[in-house]
Design an enzyme around this catalytic site. Sequence first.
Site, mmCIF file in Angstrom:
data_model
loop_
_atom_site.group_PDB
_atom_site.id
_atom_site.type_symbol
_atom_site.label_atom_id
_atom_site.label_comp_id
_atom_site.label_asym_id
_atom_site.label_seq_id
_atom_site.Cartn_x
_atom_site.Cartn_y
_atom_site.Cartn_z
ATOM 1 N N HIS A 356 0.800 -1.237 0.000
ATOM 2 C CA HIS A 356 0.000 0.000 0.000
ATOM 3 C C HIS A 356 0.825 1.277 0.000
ATOM 4 O O HIS A 356 0.263 2.362 0.118
ATOM 5 C CB HIS A 356 -0.911 0.055 1.230
ATOM 6 C CG HIS A 356 -1.988 -0.962 1.237
ATOM 7 N ND1 HIS A 356 -3.245 -0.743 0.732
ATOM 8 C CD2 HIS A 356 -1.996 -2.230 1.694
ATOM 9 C CE1 HIS A 356 -3.987 -1.817 0.886
ATOM 10 N NE2 HIS A 356 -3.243 -2.743 1.479
ATOM 11 N N LYS A 544 -7.975 14.112 4.337
ATOM 12 C CA LYS A 544 -7.110 12.925 4.335
ATOM 13 C C LYS A 544 -6.076 13.116 5.424
ATOM 14 O O LYS A 544 -5.964 14.208 5.985
ATOM 15 C CB LYS A 544 -6.439 12.758 2.972
ATOM 16 C CG LYS A 544 -5.783 14.042 2.453
ATOM 17 C CD LYS A 544 -5.189 13.878 1.061
ATOM 18 C CE LYS A 544 -6.172 14.014 -0.076
ATOM 19 N NZ LYS A 544 -6.433 12.773 -0.784
ATOM 20 N N ARG A 545 -5.295 12.081 5.719
ATOM 21 C CA ARG A 545 -4.205 12.261 6.671
ATOM 22 C C ARG A 545 -3.315 13.409 6.207
ATOM 23 O O ARG A 545 -3.188 13.670 5.009
ATOM 24 C CB ARG A 545 -3.371 10.974 6.783
ATOM 25 C CG ARG A 545 -4.039 9.866 7.567
ATOM 26 C CD ARG A 545 -4.217 10.227 9.028
ATOM 27 N NE ARG A 545 -2.985 10.134 9.765
ATOM 28 C CZ ARG A 545 -2.773 9.290 10.776
ATOM 29 N NH1 ARG A 545 -3.724 8.462 11.181
ATOM 30 N NH2 ARG A 545 -1.620 9.289 11.418
ATOM 31 N N LYS A 550 1.186 14.426 0.373
ATOM 32 C CA LYS A 550 -0.179 14.704 -0.097
ATOM 33 C C LYS A 550 -0.357 16.187 -0.435
ATOM 34 O O LYS A 550 -1.357 16.591 -0.994
ATOM 35 C CB LYS A 550 -1.205 14.276 0.950
ATOM 36 C CG LYS A 550 -1.268 12.761 1.156
ATOM 37 C CD LYS A 550 -2.250 12.381 2.263
ATOM 38 C CE LYS A 550 -2.156 10.932 2.683
ATOM 39 N NZ LYS A 550 -2.881 9.989 1.808
ATOM 40 N N THR A 652 -8.538 6.649 -1.899
ATOM 41 C CA THR A 652 -9.906 6.120 -1.961
ATOM 42 C C THR A 652 -10.890 7.252 -1.673
ATOM 43 O O THR A 652 -12.042 7.198 -2.103
ATOM 44 C CB THR A 652 -10.107 4.981 -0.937
ATOM 45 O OG1 THR A 652 -9.507 5.364 0.299
ATOM 46 C CG2 THR A 652 -9.507 3.688 -1.425
ATOM 47 N N LYS A 656 -14.682 8.293 -3.201
ATOM 48 C CA LYS A 656 -15.864 8.640 -2.395
ATOM 49 C C LYS A 656 -16.403 10.003 -2.817
ATOM 50 O O LYS A 656 -17.614 10.220 -2.896
ATOM 51 C CB LYS A 656 -15.511 8.653 -0.903
ATOM 52 C CG LYS A 656 -15.167 7.266 -0.378
ATOM 53 C CD LYS A 656 -14.395 7.294 0.933
ATOM 54 C CE LYS A 656 -13.724 5.938 1.153
ATOM 55 N NZ LYS A 656 -12.712 5.952 2.210
HETATM 56 C C1 26V Z 1 2.226 2.478 7.500
HETATM 57 C C2 26V Z 1 2.928 2.428 8.646
HETATM 58 C C3 26V Z 1 4.366 2.599 8.575
HETATM 59 C C4 26V Z 1 5.029 2.122 9.770
HETATM 60 C C5 26V Z 1 4.362 2.547 11.011
HETATM 61 C C6 26V Z 1 2.968 2.107 11.089
HETATM 62 C C7 26V Z 1 2.255 2.223 9.837
HETATM 63 C C8 26V Z 1 0.880 2.114 9.833
HETATM 64 C C9 26V Z 1 0.191 2.194 8.692
HETATM 65 C C10 26V Z 1 0.854 2.372 7.520
HETATM 66 C C11 26V Z 1 0.038 2.377 6.326
HETATM 67 C C12 26V Z 1 0.496 3.298 5.305
HETATM 68 C C13 26V Z 1 0.022 2.798 4.064
HETATM 69 C C14 26V Z 1 -1.322 3.346 3.690
HETATM 70 O O1 26V Z 1 -2.203 3.663 4.453
HETATM 71 N N1 26V Z 1 -1.453 3.409 2.429
HETATM 72 C C15 26V Z 1 -2.644 3.915 1.810
HETATM 73 O O2 26V Z 1 -3.408 2.789 1.433
HETATM 74 C C16 26V Z 1 -4.598 3.170 0.801
HETATM 75 C C17 26V Z 1 -5.364 1.918 0.540
HETATM 76 O O3 26V Z 1 -4.707 1.142 -0.390
HETATM 77 C C18 26V Z 1 -4.297 3.939 -0.462
HETATM 78 O O4 26V Z 1 -5.498 4.356 -1.044
HETATM 79 C C19 26V Z 1 -3.435 5.151 -0.168
HETATM 80 O O5 26V Z 1 -3.044 5.779 -1.362
HETATM 81 C C20 26V Z 1 -2.219 4.721 0.603
HETATM 82 O O6 26V Z 1 -1.478 5.849 1.036
#
Ligand code: 26V
Length: 811
Positions: A356, A544-545, A550, A652, A656
């Site tokens: 992701h 968004k975050r 971004k 996403t 929406k």
């Molecule tokens: C990453 C990390 C990095 C290490 C620390 C803990 C942690 C927790 C969560 C994440 C997730 C980051 C990845 C993420 O949220 N990606 C998003 O995924 C969406 C669904 O596929 C996508 O639409 C977004 O573009 C993407 O940024």
Amino acid sequence: MRLNYTSRQISDLIEGKLMRYFAREPHNATMHQYYKATCSVIRDIMSELWLENHDIVNSHQEKQVYYLSMEFLPGTSLRNNLFNLHLEDVMSRSLANFGKKLEDLYAIDPDAGLGNGGLGRLASCYLDSIASQGMAGHGMSICYEYGIFKQAIENCNQVEKADDWQDLGEAWLLEKEDESENVQFGGSLEEYWENGKLRINHKNYHTVIAIPNDYYITGYDSKVVNTLRLYRATSPVSIDMELFAQGKYLKAMEEKHMAEIISKILYPEDAHQEGKMLRLTQQYFFTSAGIQTIVKRHMRTFKDLKTFPDKVAIHINDTHPALAIPELMRILIDDHRLEWEDAWDIVTRTVSYTNHTVMPEALEKWAESIIREIQPRIYSIIAEINRRLTLELTIKYPYDQDMIRKNAIIYDGQVRMANLCAAAAHTVNGVSALHSEIIKKDIFDGFNKETPSKFTNVTNGIAYRRWLCQANPRLSELIEDLIGPEFKKDATNLEKLMKFKEDENVLTQLHQIKRDNKIKLADKIWQTNAIKVDPDSIFDVQVKRIHEYKRQLLNLFHIIYIYDRIKTEPDFDIEPRTFIFAGKAAAGYQAAKEIIRFACHLANKINSDPEARDRIKIVFLENYSVSLAELIMPAADISEQISLAGKEASGTGNMKLMINGALTIGTYDGANIEINQQVGDENMFLFGMREDEVQKLRDSHSYSPYDHMVNDKHIYRIMKQLSCEIDGQCFNAIANLITNGSGGPADQYFVLADFKSYMEAQKRVQETWKDRKRWTQMSLTNIAKSGIFSADRSVGEYAQRIWGIESINGK
Ligand code: 26V
């Protein structure tokens, strides 16, 4: 599928619950008691359905998918479950029998925030679609006592508050203590011989108990009810009586305490991986419990591990549950006495993995020593997987050290989780067409050379019945009037709306619905921010975050530019606009917190300036969450999707907003590209460098944000204002990110490089807005072409191409 309940029957059930749970008569029960009683009645109905389809799955011996994810963001449950089960009307009437309103229960239904953002919400959208399409598929995760923090904005700063969602949220959970698992941590390994084979004994470990709490997942109009199994951690020892006898009371309870910390709180970071021991402990905790349960269930039904890959698919959502791979190996080898090769064959035919993100700082790496300390047996299995992998590569590519450097799972003392996943998964997918290409040439370059057929794309999708039908009921009704109800089962039917593109009456209704949704959001803004916004202004939304990539900064810089022109040119042509922001910053991400502070002070400055405030306004809504998103999406005119090309894996929120009729201003990034393919250039506002151009500029090492500052007077003035001209505040840290970088390259997300192109796209937005008919037609086109972004489509692709599962509806 319709359930036959009368409102009287439901009222009786609620009354019974009030009586038994709270010893209250309906007339003196509180709203919270009504809420819990109502949830409990619905949970019973779901339990019955669950039992029914459980039998079907077992008797047909259907293949099932387990979706392992560290995060799920279900949002609220009450309305969704009633909607899916067609019980909304009957529930409304039942509550009316007591003089209560269903809407008031919706208002107290807590937003289960067991995730950070896109990744967790996607997982929940997929569970919804899996059930809606009648497939057997279950989520597995952690029952965090505290979900994602609640964000408050105090004096323009983000303040994090605890989210104890379980107070009311537990109404949806069903504890199944008898299905608990023991998870073993720490300890040491001992080798011994058994029938001529070297075996490993794991000893001196300590045990943590994983207690499942099942959260039912209903599907729309489907008899299938699945579960999201959330594990809560506890210790088998509640008090160490030996220590207690010595008067060491606190110490006597330490073990229980330490165990329970594991499921205490969700890590709110999604930007940087920090290598925290507790996080890895969480990962092993839930994956081990999950895999143990999956293997036990399989053995109970099929009594043979050979059929495991034919009956079970295990999906790893990002690398966070990657320890599922060595854990499954451990169980197969140590507990079931399989040979390594046979176990590996089972694992590699069972596991699939989605990536992701390509942000290097988010890619998970763990020091070997940490993994060894957490679970030495798991470490030894990873080391053996790595040994075999690198040996194979050395034989195959004897002169290519690069291949090992890229593909090795353990390198430089670090365990690279993405490589572990890529080595074990039969399929690796990205989440949009562009992203899936990027991962092949970027992080998985080596694996792609070795096994190109492993890699595929599944573009993300959304649970549109939540995001359109439930969040925007008026639009949904209009659509149903125009094209019938089939779109609720198959979103591609939305395309039929195209034939109303010239229908003035439809366009007027569409406009009116949007306006009413904007009034609703304006009310909320008034309540929470005490800002009056004009529902006839353009609602321009970036929610968004908060992340540098971004580029909320690009949006904010553009607002300063507009403001500057309003101030310096009395005749400056500007259509009234309300810029709406929302989003959380990871607690330790200073730059993101600065961006929030900047947005809020800029809002203060502009909203209080009589020369500007009737033309533009800025609103930062606090505590962005699924529920808040459900209010914002239906009210948006413009969807800001302005990440640096190549950085947003998919997005996403873009989908929406699109399905609710917002027009996208966006870069050629993630799923924006696929939105563009659907609607064409004429129905969105594309701008900015493409991914290859970004790459070229980066590689040339010639980018100078400073040149943009000196050559563009607007940019110069924006940058100048950052030093202490905004609401009396200085934003030198932000200026510094752009001009010097902080640690990294200056303006590493090329905000200034894309500024001019963004400004021009924003001009096109404004020109288009002046032609209301044209705008509304574009909006209609966006809705009509959004069907492909249904999570049903995505899940269908996963089911067919990756998991190999089918619908049990109709069986
Ligand atoms: C990453 C990390 C990095 C290490 C620390 C803990 C942690 C927790 C969560 C994440 C997730 C980051 C990845 C993420 O949220 N990606 C998003 O995924 C969406 C669904 O596929 C996508 O639409 C977004 O573009 C993407 O940024």
